[in-house]
Scaffold this active site. Sequence first.
Site, short mmCIF file in Angstrom:
data_model
loop_
_atom_site.label_atom_id
_atom_site.label_comp_id
_atom_site.label_asym_id
_atom_site.label_seq_id
_atom_site.Cartn_x
_atom_site.Cartn_y
_atom_site.Cartn_z
N HIS A 40 0.79 -1.18 0.00
CA HIS A 40 -0.05 0.13 0.09
C HIS A 40 0.83 1.17 0.10
CE1 HIS A 40 1.03 -0.69 4.20
NE2 HIS A 40 0.92 0.62 4.19
N HIS A 125 6.11 5.36 -1.35
CA HIS A 125 6.71 4.23 -1.48
C HIS A 125 5.96 2.84 -1.07
CE1 HIS A 125 7.76 5.14 2.65
NE2 HIS A 125 7.89 3.72 2.70
#
EC number: 3.1.4.58
Length: 188
Positions: A40, A125
Site C-alpha cells: 500500500h 513508496h
Amino acid sequence: MRSFIAVDTGERVPAMIDGISEKLRRMGFKASWVPGANAHVTLAFLDNIELEKLALLASMLSRRLRGFPSFTLETGRIGYFKHKDLPKVIWVAIERNQNLVNLQRETRVVLEALSLPVDENFRPHLTVGRMKFSPPMWRKFLSTLENERIIFPVGEVTIFESILSREGATYRKVFTCSFEGGLIEHAV
C-alpha cells in the site's frame, strides 16, 4: 486501534513485491519482509486512535474527497532508507504526480482539523522489507535489481487497522472512502 490511511495498489503490485523480496533473500539480505498482499502507499500513519474518532475521521475524509478525480500511480525504482550507512528499509518508489500530492494534502487537512499528527515528510513508496542484516556488497546487489513498472488506478483511500503479532503485521480494512462519494464501513 493502531491504524493508517493508504492507497491500495491493485492486483499486479503484490507479485512484484514478493518477487523483489525473494531476490533479496537469495542475495543474503535478512529482513522482516512485507508480504506483497500488504502492499500500500501510506498517506498518513495514525498510530493508536479510538474507533469513534476513526469513524469521525472517515466521515470527514469521505466528504472531503467526494468528487476527487480518479488517477493512476506508477511504481518506480528500488531504493532504501539508511541508518548508519546500512539500509534500514528497502522500498519501491512511487512516481510522484500532482494528483497524489493533492490527495495527501486533502488527507492532511482532515487530520489537522481533528488535531491528529501529520507527517511533514511525505515520501510515497511501497515497503519491501525492514532490514535485519545486509550482505557486505549490499549496494552493488541493490544496483543490479530491476523491477517491472506497474501502473495502477486510484479511486479511493482506505483506513486500515494494523494488527501486530509475532508473524508480522496484518492489515484489516476499517473504512473505505470512494472518490465517487461513498463511505464503506467494513465489519469490525
